[in-house]
Design a protein around this motif. Structure first.
Motif, mmCIF file in Angstrom:
data_model
loop_
_atom_site.group_PDB
_atom_site.id
_atom_site.type_symbol
_atom_site.label_atom_id
_atom_site.label_comp_id
_atom_site.label_asym_id
_atom_site.label_seq_id
_atom_site.Cartn_x
_atom_site.Cartn_y
_atom_site.Cartn_z
ATOM 1 N N MET A 1 0.837 -1.171 0.000
ATOM 2 C CA MET A 1 0.000 0.000 0.000
ATOM 3 C C MET A 1 0.891 1.246 0.000
ATOM 4 O O MET A 1 1.804 1.367 0.797
ATOM 5 N N LYS A 2 0.614 2.162 -0.910
ATOM 6 C CA LYS A 2 1.383 3.397 -1.009
ATOM 7 C C LYS A 2 1.043 4.316 0.162
ATOM 8 O O LYS A 2 -0.104 4.415 0.566
ATOM 9 N N GLN A 3 2.058 4.982 0.703
ATOM 10 C CA GLN A 3 1.851 5.895 1.815
ATOM 11 C C GLN A 3 2.321 7.291 1.441
ATOM 12 O O GLN A 3 3.139 7.466 0.537
ATOM 13 N N CYS A 4 1.811 8.257 2.161
ATOM 14 C CA CYS A 4 2.200 9.650 1.944
ATOM 15 C C CYS A 4 3.577 9.894 2.544
ATOM 16 O O CYS A 4 3.854 9.513 3.682
ATOM 17 N N THR A 5 4.425 10.538 1.774
ATOM 18 C CA THR A 5 5.771 10.866 2.235
ATOM 19 C C THR A 5 5.883 12.315 2.706
ATOM 20 O O THR A 5 6.981 12.779 2.992
ATOM 21 N N HIS A 6 4.744 13.031 2.774
ATOM 22 C CA HIS A 6 4.771 14.460 3.079
ATOM 23 C C HIS A 6 4.123 14.836 4.408
ATOM 24 O O HIS A 6 4.299 15.956 4.877
ATOM 25 N N ALA A 7 3.368 13.935 5.004
ATOM 26 C CA ALA A 7 2.603 14.270 6.199
ATOM 27 C C ALA A 7 3.487 14.723 7.365
ATOM 28 O O ALA A 7 3.092 15.599 8.134
ATOM 29 N N ASP A 8 4.670 14.147 7.502
ATOM 30 C CA ASP A 8 5.546 14.514 8.620
ATOM 31 C C ASP A 8 6.052 15.953 8.535
ATOM 32 O O ASP A 8 6.481 16.517 9.535
ATOM 33 N N ALA A 9 5.988 16.563 7.365
ATOM 34 C CA ALA A 9 6.490 17.926 7.182
ATOM 35 C C ALA A 9 5.412 18.995 7.382
ATOM 36 O O ALA A 9 5.700 20.178 7.273
ATOM 37 N N LEU A 10 4.190 18.588 7.694
ATOM 38 C CA LEU A 10 3.114 19.564 7.876
ATOM 39 C C LEU A 10 3.350 20.402 9.127
ATOM 40 O O LEU A 10 3.854 19.898 10.129
ATOM 41 N N PRO A 11 2.943 21.674 9.093
ATOM 42 C CA PRO A 11 3.082 22.512 10.287
ATOM 43 C C PRO A 11 2.134 22.053 11.395
ATOM 44 O O PRO A 11 1.047 21.556 11.119
ATOM 45 N N HIS A 12 2.579 22.198 12.640
ATOM 46 C CA HIS A 12 1.738 21.885 13.798
ATOM 47 C C HIS A 12 1.700 23.110 14.692
ATOM 48 O O HIS A 12 2.755 23.611 15.060
ATOM 49 N N PRO A 13 0.540 23.622 15.070
ATOM 50 C CA PRO A 13 -0.770 23.158 14.628
ATOM 51 C C PRO A 13 -0.992 23.501 13.160
ATOM 52 O O PRO A 13 -0.249 24.301 12.579
ATOM 53 N N GLU A 14 -2.044 22.909 12.580
ATOM 54 C CA GLU A 14 -2.323 23.192 11.166
ATOM 55 C C GLU A 14 -2.737 24.649 11.013
ATOM 56 O O GLU A 14 -3.227 25.274 11.954
ATOM 57 N N PRO A 15 -2.511 25.222 9.841
ATOM 58 C CA PRO A 15 -2.810 26.641 9.638
ATOM 59 C C PRO A 15 -4.307 26.929 9.713
ATOM 60 O O PRO A 15 -5.129 26.077 9.396
ATOM 61 N N LYS A 16 -4.611 28.123 10.142
ATOM 62 C CA LYS A 16 -6.001 28.581 10.158
ATOM 63 C C LYS A 16 -6.433 28.885 8.720
ATOM 64 O O LYS A 16 -5.619 29.337 7.908
ATOM 65 N N PRO A 17 -7.702 28.634 8.394
ATOM 66 C CA PRO A 17 -8.195 28.968 7.044
ATOM 67 C C PRO A 17 -8.042 30.458 6.761
ATOM 68 O O PRO A 17 -8.358 31.291 7.613
ATOM 69 N N LEU A 18 -7.567 30.788 5.575
ATOM 70 C CA LEU A 18 -7.390 32.184 5.184
ATOM 71 C C LEU A 18 -8.709 32.842 4.781
ATOM 72 O O LEU A 18 -8.780 34.066 4.663
ATOM 73 N N SER A 19 -9.743 32.034 4.540
ATOM 74 C CA SER A 19 -11.055 32.567 4.153
ATOM 75 C C SER A 19 -12.133 31.555 4.522
ATOM 76 O O SER A 19 -11.833 30.408 4.872
ATOM 77 N N ASP A 20 -13.379 31.988 4.432
ATOM 78 C CA ASP A 20 -14.511 31.105 4.726
ATOM 79 C C ASP A 20 -14.952 30.298 3.520
ATOM 80 O O ASP A 20 -15.656 29.309 3.659
ATOM 81 N N THR A 21 -14.572 30.756 2.343
ATOM 82 C CA THR A 21 -14.959 30.081 1.109
ATOM 83 C C THR A 21 -13.826 30.199 0.109
ATOM 84 O O THR A 21 -12.785 30.777 0.405
ATOM 85 N N CYS A 22 -14.030 29.657 -1.074
ATOM 86 C CA CYS A 22 -13.012 29.735 -2.120
ATOM 87 C C CYS A 22 -12.989 31.147 -2.707
ATOM 88 O O CYS A 22 -13.958 31.563 -3.347
ATOM 89 N N PRO A 23 -11.909 31.912 -2.496
ATOM 90 C CA PRO A 23 -11.876 33.290 -2.993
ATOM 91 C C PRO A 23 -11.918 33.379 -4.518
ATOM 92 O O PRO A 23 -12.475 34.327 -5.070
#
Length: 86
Positions: A1-23
């Motif tokens: 099964m293929k796994q993600c090689t990028h998850a460990d590099a994510l910022p913690h905590p995750e970023p806050k949404p920059l907007s409420d909808t798709c700008p």
């Protein structure tokens, strides 16, 4: 099964949404089907079922690898690079 090689590099905590909808959808006068949150920078974009596919466009332009659903009650993540759920 293929796994993600990028998850460990994510910022913690995750970023806050920059907007409420798709700008981009808002600027174009279209309506997103569902929203996605970039876990690198907090950009909110619409899903691939939306006319603009702005979350995928954000990945293509920025190289940011992982997004998560930004819909209430949903908790999954997707790696655009490895093409797997995270």
């Amino acid at each position: 099964m293929k796994q993600c090689t990028h998850a460990d590099a994510l910022p913690h905590p995750e970023p806050k949404p920059l907007s409420d909808t798709c700008p981009q959808c808002l600027a174009e006068g279209s309506h997103p089907v569902q929203l996605r949150l970039c876990l690198t920078c907090g950009h909110v974009g619409c899903c691939d079922s939306s006319p603009g596919r702005h979350a995928a466009e954000h990945h293509k332009d920025s190289g940011h690898p992982i997004m998560r659903t930004h819909e209430p009650g949903e908790h999954w993540r997707w790696c655009f690079v490895d093409h797997v759920l995270v």
